[in-house]
Design a protein around this motif. Sequence first.
Motif, PDB file in Angstrom:
ATOM      1  N   THR A  17       7.393 -10.145   3.923  1.00 31.28           N
ATOM      2  CA  THR A  17       8.937 -10.173   4.282  1.00 31.28           C
ATOM      3  C   THR A  17       9.567 -11.817   4.092  1.00 31.28           C
ATOM      4  OG1 THR A  17       8.624  -8.298   5.522  1.00 31.28           O
ATOM      5  CG2 THR A  17      10.522  -9.318   5.871  1.00 31.28           C
ATOM      6  N   VAL A  19       9.623 -12.623   0.256  1.00 28.81           N
ATOM      7  CA  VAL A  19      10.812 -11.934  -0.318  1.00 28.81           C
ATOM      8  C   VAL A  19      12.389 -12.457   0.353  1.00 28.81           C
ATOM      9  CG1 VAL A  19      12.184  -9.875  -0.127  1.00 28.81           C
ATOM     10  CG2 VAL A  19       9.599  -9.604  -0.644  1.00 28.81           C
ATOM     11  N   ILE A  20      12.402 -12.995   1.549  1.00 26.37           N
ATOM     12  CA  ILE A  20      13.737 -13.385   2.018  1.00 26.37           C
ATOM     13  C   ILE A  20      13.723 -14.633   1.069  1.00 26.37           C
ATOM     14  CG2 ILE A  20      14.719 -14.402   3.912  1.00 26.37           C
ATOM     15  CD1 ILE A  20      13.657 -11.874   5.487  1.00 26.37           C
ATOM     16  N   THR A  60      12.427 -15.926  -1.410  1.00 23.11           N
ATOM     17  CA  THR A  60      12.978 -15.950  -2.960  1.00 23.11           C
ATOM     18  C   THR A  60      14.390 -15.353  -3.356  1.00 23.11           C
ATOM     19  OG1 THR A  60      10.461 -14.915  -3.377  1.00 23.11           O
ATOM     20  CG2 THR A  60      12.191 -14.543  -5.014  1.00 23.11           C
ATOM     21  N   VAL A  61      14.885 -14.499  -2.421  1.00 19.03           N
ATOM     22  CA  VAL A  61      16.249 -14.052  -2.552  1.00 19.03           C
ATOM     23  C   VAL A  61      17.256 -15.141  -2.116  1.00 19.03           C
ATOM     24  CG1 VAL A  61      18.041 -12.506  -1.507  1.00 19.03           C
ATOM     25  CG2 VAL A  61      15.772 -11.573  -2.035  1.00 19.03           C
ATOM     26  N   ILE A  62      16.840 -16.124  -1.307  1.00 24.73           N
ATOM     27  CA  ILE A  62      17.670 -16.971  -0.929  1.00 24.73           C
ATOM     28  C   ILE A  62      17.648 -18.046  -1.917  1.00 24.73           C
ATOM     29  CG2 ILE A  62      17.808 -19.247   0.627  1.00 24.73           C
ATOM     30  CD1 ILE A  62      17.235 -17.289   3.027  1.00 24.73           C
ATOM     31  N   VAL A 111      16.656 -17.759  -5.415  1.00 30.20           N
ATOM     32  CA  VAL A 111      17.367 -17.273  -6.416  1.00 30.20           C
ATOM     33  C   VAL A 111      18.923 -17.238  -6.073  1.00 30.20           C
ATOM     34  CG1 VAL A 111      17.371 -15.281  -7.844  1.00 30.20           C
ATOM     35  CG2 VAL A 111      15.364 -15.994  -7.226  1.00 30.20           C
ATOM     36  N   GLY A 112      19.393 -16.617  -5.061  1.00 33.80           N
ATOM     37  CA  GLY A 112      20.643 -16.730  -4.792  1.00 33.80           C
ATOM     38  C   GLY A 112      21.203 -18.084  -4.884  1.00 33.80           C
ATOM     39  N   THR A 113      20.719 -19.211  -4.470  1.00 36.87           N
ATOM     40  CA  THR A 113      21.287 -20.599  -4.706  1.00 36.87           C
ATOM     41  C   THR A 113      21.335 -20.793  -5.986  1.00 36.87           C
ATOM     42  OG1 THR A 113      20.298 -20.920  -2.414  1.00 36.87           O
ATOM     43  CG2 THR A 113      21.035 -22.880  -3.675  1.00 36.87           C
ATOM     44  N   TRP A 114      20.236 -20.517  -6.761  1.00 40.27           N
ATOM     45  CA  TRP A 114      20.158 -20.976  -8.050  1.00 40.27           C
ATOM     46  C   TRP A 114      21.299 -20.228  -8.805  1.00 40.27           C
ATOM     47  CZ3 TRP A 114      19.266 -18.217 -12.731  1.00 40.27           C
ATOM     48  CH2 TRP A 114      18.920 -19.070 -13.768  1.00 40.27           C
TER      49      TRP A 114
END
Length: 63
Positions: free
Chosen positions: A31, A34-35, A37-39, A41-44
């Motif tokens: 978990t 995943v969190i 990674t999402v942060i 990728v979202g920033t990128w």
Amino acid sequence: MRKLITVARQFRDDEKGAAMVEYTVLLGIITVAVIATVILVGTWVGGQWTTLNTTLQAATPAA
């Protein structure tokens, strides 16, 4: 008090309890990964959109 000690010993000796704890720790690690990674990728992606917007505004002639 004796009942509490008996329950604690049963829990210690029960391998299902140990497996449940291991799976819970593993789920927690997944978990967090995943969190993170999402942060990231979202920033990128946000940076890419900002760069694209800046480039498009610079390329558009002023009216």
